[in-house]
Design a protein around this motif. Sequence first.
Motif, short mmCIF file in Angstrom:
data_model
loop_
_atom_site.label_atom_id
_atom_site.label_comp_id
_atom_site.label_asym_id
_atom_site.label_seq_id
_atom_site.Cartn_x
_atom_site.Cartn_y
_atom_site.Cartn_z
N GLN A 45 0.85 -1.19 0.00
CA GLN A 45 0.00 0.00 0.00
C GLN A 45 0.89 1.25 0.00
O GLN A 45 1.95 1.27 0.62
CB GLN A 45 -0.91 0.00 1.22
N PRO A 46 0.46 2.29 -0.69
CA PRO A 46 1.29 3.49 -0.78
C PRO A 46 1.23 4.35 0.47
O PRO A 46 0.30 4.25 1.27
CB PRO A 46 0.66 4.24 -1.96
N SER A 47 2.24 5.20 0.60
CA SER A 47 2.23 6.25 1.62
C SER A 47 2.83 7.51 1.00
O SER A 47 3.68 7.42 0.11
CB SER A 47 2.99 5.84 2.88
N VAL A 48 2.34 8.64 1.44
CA VAL A 48 2.82 9.94 0.94
C VAL A 48 3.11 10.84 2.13
O VAL A 48 2.60 10.61 3.23
CB VAL A 48 1.78 10.61 0.00
N ARG A 49 3.91 11.87 1.89
CA ARG A 49 4.19 12.83 2.96
C ARG A 49 3.97 14.24 2.43
O ARG A 49 4.08 14.49 1.23
CB ARG A 49 5.60 12.67 3.50
N LEU A 50 3.71 15.13 3.34
CA LEU A 50 3.57 16.53 3.01
C LEU A 50 4.95 17.16 2.97
O LEU A 50 5.81 16.85 3.80
CB LEU A 50 2.72 17.25 4.06
N VAL A 51 5.17 18.03 1.99
CA VAL A 51 6.45 18.74 1.88
C VAL A 51 6.19 20.21 1.58
O VAL A 51 5.12 20.59 1.10
CB VAL A 51 7.35 18.12 0.78
#
Length: 142
Positions: A45-51
Amino acid sequence: GIQFCPSGGTCCGSVLVVVGAGYAMAIDIVTQPSGAVNRKPLTTQPSVRLVDTDGNAVSQAGVTVTAMLDGRSTEATTGSNGVAIFGGLMASGRVGSRTVRFSVPTWATSTVVTSKMYLGHLDHKVSAPMLSGLFVSNSQSR
């Protein structure tokens, strides 16, 4: 702190400078989605982060991120580290390439990050993503 000292003179005080990430303005993919089996959750499953605009990670909790795959959307909320981890995202349909689109619906301007993956034959797992680490900036302020 930083002290101001003229050449050959005495120092005249100090200033405390704090350096940190800016405001969340974009999404960066941390974990690429992979392992597509027709009508079953992806094995990775994917994960993303705020930048921020410079690509620095922003630790902001409570931001809802949407992942869209094959006409279905799944939401995940960022934790205190600014990372949203998805669960239950699945591909369905014919064999072929797929694009997963990640976005933050509450941002005033559209920010979309995409990741490509491949759906193999029924019950045939394909786990190699076609792209890695895409970054798309939200160029306007919110």
